[in-house]
Scaffold this active site. Sequence first.
Site, short mmCIF file in Angstrom:
data_model
loop_
_atom_site.label_atom_id
_atom_site.label_comp_id
_atom_site.label_asym_id
_atom_site.label_seq_id
_atom_site.Cartn_x
_atom_site.Cartn_y
_atom_site.Cartn_z
N TYR A 210 -2.92 -5.42 110.98
CA TYR A 210 -3.96 -6.56 111.39
C TYR A 210 -5.39 -6.16 111.27
O TYR A 210 -6.23 -6.91 110.63
CB TYR A 210 -3.56 -6.83 112.86
CG TYR A 210 -2.27 -7.53 113.23
CD1 TYR A 210 -1.17 -6.90 113.04
CD2 TYR A 210 -2.26 -8.80 113.53
CE1 TYR A 210 -0.06 -7.64 113.26
CE2 TYR A 210 -1.16 -9.72 113.54
CZ TYR A 210 -0.05 -8.73 113.83
OH TYR A 210 1.14 -9.50 113.94
N HIS B 144 -2.65 -37.15 106.25
CA HIS B 144 -2.82 -37.06 104.71
C HIS B 144 -4.42 -37.27 104.71
O HIS B 144 -4.87 -38.24 105.29
CB HIS B 144 -1.89 -38.26 104.08
CG HIS B 144 -2.46 -38.16 102.69
ND1 HIS B 144 -2.05 -37.18 101.78
CD2 HIS B 144 -3.16 -39.00 101.87
CE1 HIS B 144 -2.42 -37.49 100.53
NE2 HIS B 144 -3.09 -38.60 100.51
#
Length: 462
Positions: free
Chosen positions: A187, A446
Amino acid sequence: MAKEETIDTMVLGAGGGGYPAAFRLAGAGRSVVMADPIGNLGGDCLAEGCVPSKTVREASLARTWPEKYPLFGLRGTKPEIDWRRVLAHKDRVQNLRYAQHRAQIEASTLVFLKGQARILDDQKVEVTTDHGDLLRYHAKQIIVATGSRPHILPIPGAELAVTSHHFFRLGADLPFPRRLVAIGGGYIGLETASMLQNLGAEATVLEATGQILPGVDPEIARFLHEALARRLRILVDAKVTAIERGAAGDLLVRYERAGEATSIAADCVLMATGREPVVPEGMSNLGFATGEKIAVDDRLRTKHAHIYAPGDINGRSMLFHSAVYQSLVAADDILSEGRGNKTVDFQSVPFTVFTEPEVAWVGQTEAEAARENLATVASTYSYRTDTRAQIFDEDGFLKLVFDKKTGSLIGAQIAGIEAAQLIAPLALAVRSGTTAETLSYMAFPHPMISEGINHAARAVGL
Ligand SMILES: Cc1cc2nc3c(=O)[nH]c(=O)nc-3n(C[C@H](O)[C@H](O)[C@H](O)COP(=O)(O)OP(=O)(O)OC[C@H]3O[C@@H](n4cnc5c(N)ncnc54)[C@H](O)[C@@H]3O)c2cc1C
Ligand SMILES: NC(=O)c1ccc[n+]([C@@H]2O[C@H](COP(=O)([O-])OP(=O)(O)OC[C@H]3O[C@@H](n4cnc5c(N)ncnc54)[C@H](O)[C@@H]3O)[C@@H](O)[C@H]2O)c1
């Protein structure tokens, strides 16, 4: 001889693993004392981890926006960086949060001590405060949430390397590294290399194993490796063996790869080779090995049922949001005297790597489920077919894994822009056993990448 006070709960460490429990218990009327040498809340996450690193990352992202300008029909040049001011903004955010936390402490009934705590026996804790006072507490429960520290490789020249602490601590004054070598492709190595390259550094990541993010879904790791390799030098199977000061004053990182010893020059070497637990003094008296993770059950109880160890110290998922969740479960167990129904569901804790692109995952992969003989149906939604990703000309994928029998979501893997946001509703779906049918017969907005969740769920036909 220190005076001894009897209290309900003693909390060692005021990071994500400590303070949520302390506040919950104090809010429920319990007498709580919490000690931390930092003298404020947030632990390493705020002092030198999540918050400062993600603030610097945002500066690095802002600098890359002009790379998309031609795509959008815009013209403009890439901004120069003023590293001192990048760090000053980081400090500002840390200080803002510290001020907010100070107000929370003041508004609470808990006693907060700036100091180091040590365990005397299974009910007694001693705190040495910053003022040199010695305070002793006899507590019914002890929460040990002392977190973790960087693991420093035992190699020659290790002292020439820096850690995330040197980059992200309040008041950090490291010069901007023009040539960074990160030891470790986990990480911290990947995130730091990614953000510093975006800010103008040349960055190399040396990873000892055959895959970046060892242990993570190979599909995610492969996608990320290919994407990052366009801007960073990433070498896997590269085991660092030493760091030396070169003749010109720069640093030389020695590593072995395919049986050959070789080296690379740098002006900054980041040691990002994992983190080890910070076990407070005195824990060995209770049968806990020094320097080893503290084993806990899903209620964060150690082998002594009234001693809890939430957060990085148990090594089960070394993430801030997981530490907070664990801390609250520990508090619930205390308040319910072990009769509550709250346990930590580690499967639903999401992981995110804040590189560019981001990757994130939760629950099980297809391969992990197969190892448990669980029949699954999986579906992958390609960013190439996604409206928003097309607007940004970005590649990526979102994969959903369902239990074939029940239709419930058991895992999700995402690689690409906005992965860190997208993983949250999927973690909720894993946690609550949401089915492919539910995710199919509902609508996400959307044109946002979240509608890919609807598409992927509809595609499995369960
Ligand atoms: C560079 C970096 C970036 C990171 N980025 C992210 C991220 O983006 N997202 C994410 O979820 N996680 C991230 N993490 C991980 C996250 O910081 C940890 O998972 C989280 O801080 C764990 O919380 P904790 O309370 O268990 O431990 P800590 O935050 O380490 O807190 C432990 C506290 O205990 C105190 N303490 C130690 N010994 C004693 C003692 N004897 N007495 C009293 N107090 C003591 C310490 O001073 C410290 O404040 C990052 C970590 C690093 C290093
Ligand atoms: N986005 C986040 O949530 C986030 C960000 C940063 C840190 N963290 C937490 O902090 C922890 C520590 O991060 P980290 O990156 O230090 O550890 P890590 O465990 O993720 O990665 C360490 C890497 O160093 C490699 N390594 C070990 N010895 C080596 C050697 N001699 N030469 C080359 N490579 C070597 C290991 O193979 C491994 O890939 C993480 O596991 C994570 O839990 C989380």
